[in-house]
Write an enzyme that holds these catalytic residues in place. Structure first.
Site, PDB file in Angstrom:
ATOM      1  N   GLU A 180       0.459  -1.673   0.000  1.00 58.90           N
ATOM      2  CA  GLU A 180       0.235   0.172  -0.023  1.00 58.90           C
ATOM      3  C   GLU A 180       1.083   1.022  -0.239  1.00 58.90           C
ATOM      4  O   GLU A 180       0.953   2.099   0.903  1.00 58.90           O
ATOM      5  CB  GLU A 180      -1.154  -0.354   1.157  1.00 58.90           C
ATOM      6  CG  GLU A 180      -1.693  -1.224   1.128  1.00 58.90           C
ATOM      7  CD  GLU A 180      -2.878  -1.295   2.249  1.00 58.90           C
ATOM      8  OE1 GLU A 180      -2.850  -0.222   3.145  1.00 58.90           O
ATOM      9  OE2 GLU A 180      -3.703  -2.361   2.780  1.00 58.90           O
ATOM     10  N   ASN A 225       1.894  -5.164  -3.352  1.00 60.75           N
ATOM     11  CA  ASN A 225       0.943  -5.366  -3.104  1.00 60.75           C
ATOM     12  C   ASN A 225      -0.848  -4.525  -2.515  1.00 60.75           C
ATOM     13  O   ASN A 225       0.545  -2.977  -1.629  1.00 60.75           O
ATOM     14  CB  ASN A 225       0.954  -6.277  -1.391  1.00 60.75           C
ATOM     15  CG  ASN A 225      -0.624  -7.071  -1.500  1.00 60.75           C
ATOM     16  OD1 ASN A 225      -1.536  -7.579  -2.122  1.00 60.75           O
ATOM     17  ND2 ASN A 225      -0.854  -7.102  -0.276  1.00 60.75           N
ATOM     18  N   HIS A 265     -10.377  -6.351  -1.425  1.00 67.43           N
ATOM     19  CA  HIS A 265     -11.460  -6.083  -0.703  1.00 67.43           C
ATOM     20  C   HIS A 265     -12.997  -5.491  -1.448  1.00 67.43           C
ATOM     21  O   HIS A 265     -12.748  -5.008  -1.999  1.00 67.43           O
ATOM     22  CB  HIS A 265     -11.297  -5.425   0.234  1.00 67.43           C
ATOM     23  CG  HIS A 265     -10.673  -5.808   1.156  1.00 67.43           C
ATOM     24  ND1 HIS A 265     -10.248  -7.420   1.463  1.00 67.43           N
ATOM     25  CD2 HIS A 265      -8.729  -6.327   1.621  1.00 67.43           C
ATOM     26  CE1 HIS A 265      -9.377  -6.815   2.291  1.00 67.43           C
ATOM     27  NE2 HIS A 265      -8.129  -6.712   1.783  1.00 67.43           N
ATOM     28  N   GLU A 296      -6.000 -10.896  -0.997  1.00 62.70           N
ATOM     29  CA  GLU A 296      -7.187 -10.398  -0.029  1.00 62.70           C
ATOM     30  C   GLU A 296      -8.725 -10.221  -0.136  1.00 62.70           C
ATOM     31  O   GLU A 296      -9.346  -9.895   0.590  1.00 62.70           O
ATOM     32  CB  GLU A 296      -6.554  -9.411   0.844  1.00 62.70           C
ATOM     33  CG  GLU A 296      -5.285  -8.960   1.220  1.00 62.70           C
ATOM     34  CD  GLU A 296      -4.493  -7.534   1.858  1.00 62.70           C
ATOM     35  OE1 GLU A 296      -5.612  -7.029   2.507  1.00 62.70           O
ATOM     36  OE2 GLU A 296      -3.831  -7.039   1.989  1.00 62.70           O
ATOM     37  N   ASP A 298     -12.600 -10.693  -0.355  1.00 64.97           N
ATOM     38  CA  ASP A 298     -13.624 -11.438   1.183  1.00 64.97           C
ATOM     39  C   ASP A 298     -14.987 -10.019   0.126  1.00 64.97           C
ATOM     40  O   ASP A 298     -14.412  -8.820  -1.152  1.00 64.97           O
ATOM     41  CB  ASP A 298     -13.437 -10.663   1.808  1.00 64.97           C
ATOM     42  CG  ASP A 298     -12.645  -9.690   2.761  1.00 64.97           C
ATOM     43  OD1 ASP A 298     -12.496  -8.574   1.289  1.00 64.97           O
ATOM     44  OD2 ASP A 298     -12.389  -9.417   3.435  1.00 64.97           O
TER      45      ASP A 298
END
Length: 387
Positions: A180, A225, A265, A296, A298
């Site tokens: 990030e 990432n 996400h 990641e 979801d």
């Protein structure tokens, strides 16, 4: 992904609770890749059936993909049922406990106890292990702010990368080396986020971290990432462009970076998903010779209807549409769920529902039983081109 950071840095478009009665009229046609054999119907009518109960890891492997999950060490240690389903469904585990604040209690000490337990579990189950993360501006220990300065920042970073990578050398499939580091809203021409690392070391801290990581653990896949690049919004478009700019600069300088991690996400029923735009971005990353990892995954259901059956269908459709698009890109090699069961998810704390209902963002429910989300992931793997 962080807590309040995600809340502050992303714009969410959800189906409001008050519109539950009209969901049957909504379509997901914009979110369906043309190569997918899926009818452009509402999630409430879509067929999520799958053939057989083959675990996700085997379905993924049959297409040359790796499926895995992030599961907390303490959860795995205390919950044998969770450990059993993780071993059944996953070929890779994320060692997300390797953030600075969890393994470096002081500037001069490291604690690998939890990490070592996790690594042992992965070995015993024949699973790949993935490290998260070496350089991040969050999850820093309490001593960091008072200790780190222009004079010692590089020394402390060097010590950290060398110590951690040497401890796990040869055990990691991949590492999130830098996490990030981009935020166009900070106003820099290069898109970099204003972080302590940028403040003390300048923009080349990213290159430095990758070069050092490659020296210490040359067998690991080294990954940059980031989040907020999945949707067709001005903010995500700016983020995609900044990520491409960073990757192009690193590659032009011969930096040993091997993959881009896209956190993913996702927004349940988000109406700003444009498969073609995202696939164009993925293709540009792949053209640099980089692999792509979904790191990641979801689905946030915070403002979906209360009705569990309807909610599960919208979550499943979000999974299927997104994976159906990204898996068309051959450079995508890995899909990682950020948790595998609704029993343990960070969204329960940071994206609570206003009605108090339990969130349902993951492939398995709180009783560790497969949901339609599991079916959707399975269907996406079954339909994906072989690598």
């Amino acid at each position: 992904m962080t807590n309040n950071g995600l809340l502050n840095r992303r714009s969410f478009l959800y189906l409001g609770l008050g519109t539950a009665a009209s969901v049957g009229a909504l379509t997901m046609s914009k979110a369906i890749h043309p190569h997918q054999q899926i009818q452009a119907v509402t999630p409430l009518r879509r067929d999520f059936s799958v053939v057989g109960q083959t675990p996700l890891k085997q379905r993924a492997a049959s297409k040359g993909l790796i499926y895995g999950a992030d599961c907390g060490t303490l959860n795995l240690q205390s919950d044998p049922e969770l450990a059993k389903v993780v071993a059944r469904e996953c070929a890779m585990l994320v060692a997300g406990f390797l953030k600075w604040n969890l393994i470096r209690p002081s500037a001069d000490s490291f604690n690998f106890k939890r990490g070592d337990w996790f690594a042992k579990f992965a070995r015993q189950q024949g699973m790949l292990l993935r490290g998260h993360t070496l350089v991040w501006h969050e999850s820093l220990p309490s001593w960091f702010k008072e200790t780190v300065n222009h004079q010692n920042a590089q020394q402390l970073l060097t010590q950290h990368i060398q110590k951690v990578l040497r401890h796990y050398a040869g055990q990691m499939h991949s590492w999130d080396v830098v996490n990030e580091a981009i935020d166009p809203k900070d106003g820099r021409s290069d898109g970099l986020r204003n972080t302590p690392w940028l403040k003390y070391l300048g923009k080349d801290y990213i290159e430095y971290a990758f070069r050092l990581a490659a020296e210490v653990d040359p067998k690991a896949l080294l990954v940059y990432n980031d989040f907020g690049i999945e949707y067709d919004t001005p903010q995500h478009e700016a983020k995609r462009n900044a990520v491409l700019k960073l990757l192009e600069r690193l590659k032009s300088r011969g930096v040993p970076i091997h993959a881009l991690g896209i956190q993913s996400h996702l927004e349940a029923n988000g109406n700003k998903f444009n498969p073609k735009k995202l696939q164009t971005f993925l293709s540009r990353v792949a053209d640099m010779g980089l692999k792509i990892m979904i790191t990641e995954l979801d689905v946030i259901d915070k403002k979906l209807p209360l009705d569990t059956r309807a909610r599960d269908r919208f979550v499943a459709a979000t999974y299927e549409d997104y994976l159906g698009a990204v898996l068309q890109e051959p450079a995508v090699i890995t899909v990682i769920s950020w948790g595998i069961s609704d029993r343990y998810t960070w969204l329960s704390e940071f994206f609570r529902r206003a009605d108090g209902a339990a969130v349902r963002p993951l492939p398995l429910d709180a009783n560790l039983k497969p949901k339609l989300a599991w079916n959707a992931i399975a269907r996406a793997f079954d339909r994906a081109p072989r690598r």
